[in-house]
Write an enzyme that holds these catalytic residues in place. Structure first.
Site: not given
Ligand code: 5RP
Length: 236
Positions: A31, A100, A108
């Site tokens: 995510t 997170g 996740e």
């Molecule tokens: C979501 C996550 C994401 O992997 C983390 O926040 C990184 O996000 P992004 O790829 O938008 O920088 O842990 O819960």
């Protein structure tokens, strides 16, 4: 190499992770914005006939993957996965992660731990010597929020760090509620001297559903930046 934006870097890392996907695989889909690039690239391959089955780690990713007509299943129907590809908010030289930021850490972690391999994709800004500049997300039960916050702070102090614990809010000012119906608190600790000890202490708090420290889970990190792609750990 021409100027690479953080978003270009995320897509580059996602493209490298796509090379690990082979027909017939059962995949966990992460995510966030980086994982979304992976989903988009995977969708292009699926449209050309790649045969995979995927478990999304959030409702957001489920919706995105559905838009690309990626075949989806549930973690209960497919409790053993071959590969999970997900982003991270921070990673350290020991491949310990903070995750997170998008509020999906519980699913996740379940999806990653059900997988033979978890590969992290990031832009190079996520690399840190010491975890904790990014506020550590912790998913907590709605019941007993104040008690849990106090216990989290005590656990942080007993692990050699200190800071503020804040309930995550939506842009509209409401408490953020995860896909699982829980709250998220963000722990502004600055630096986590001993992530392993903190992880153990957080896991022992009754109101903590799951914390965003991923320790011993990621097999490798694919990090892309102005210098190109760097691989930490083992991809295979
Ligand atoms: C979501 C996550 C994401 O992997 C983390 O926040 C990184 O996000 P992004 O790829 O938008 O920088 O842990 O819960």
């Amino acid at each position: 190499m021409p100027e690479l934006s953080p978003d270009d870097a995320k897509r580059l890392a996602a493209g490298k992770a796509l090379e690990l996907v082979i027909p017939g695989m059962r995949l966990g889909l992460g995510t966030g914005t980086t994982a979304a690039h992976f989903v988009a690239l995977l969708g292009e391959r699926v449209a050309k006939g790649l045969d995979v089955i995927c478990v999304p780690s959030s409702e957001r990713t489920r919706t995105l993957a559905s838009l690309y007509s990626i075949p989806l299943t549930s973690i209960d129907a497919s409790p053993e996965l071959d590969l999970t590809v997900d982003g991270a908010d921070e990673f350290d030289p020991n491949l310990r992660l903070i995750k997170g930021g998008g509020g999906a850490l519980l699913r996740e972690k379940i999806v990653a731990m059900a997988s033979k391999r978890m590969i992290v994709i990031t832009d190079s800004s996520k690399s840190v010597a010491v975890l904790g500049k990014f506020p550590l997300p912790v998913e907590v039960n709605v019941f007993g929020l104040e008690v849990t916050k106090r216990m989290i702070l005590a656990a942080a102090r007993a692990s050699g760090c200190d800071g503020e614990i804040r309930l995550r809010k939506t842009p509209g000012g409401q408490a953020f509620v995860s896909d699982n119906g829980h709250y998220i608190v963000d722990c502004f600790l600055g630096a986590i001297a001993d992530p392993d000890r903190l992880a153990d202490r957080l896991a022992a708090i009754p109101g903590v559903v799951e914390h965003g420290l991923f320790i011993g889970i990621a097999k490798a990190v694919i990090s892309a930046g102005p210098a190109g792609i760097e691989i930490f750990g083992q991809l295979d």
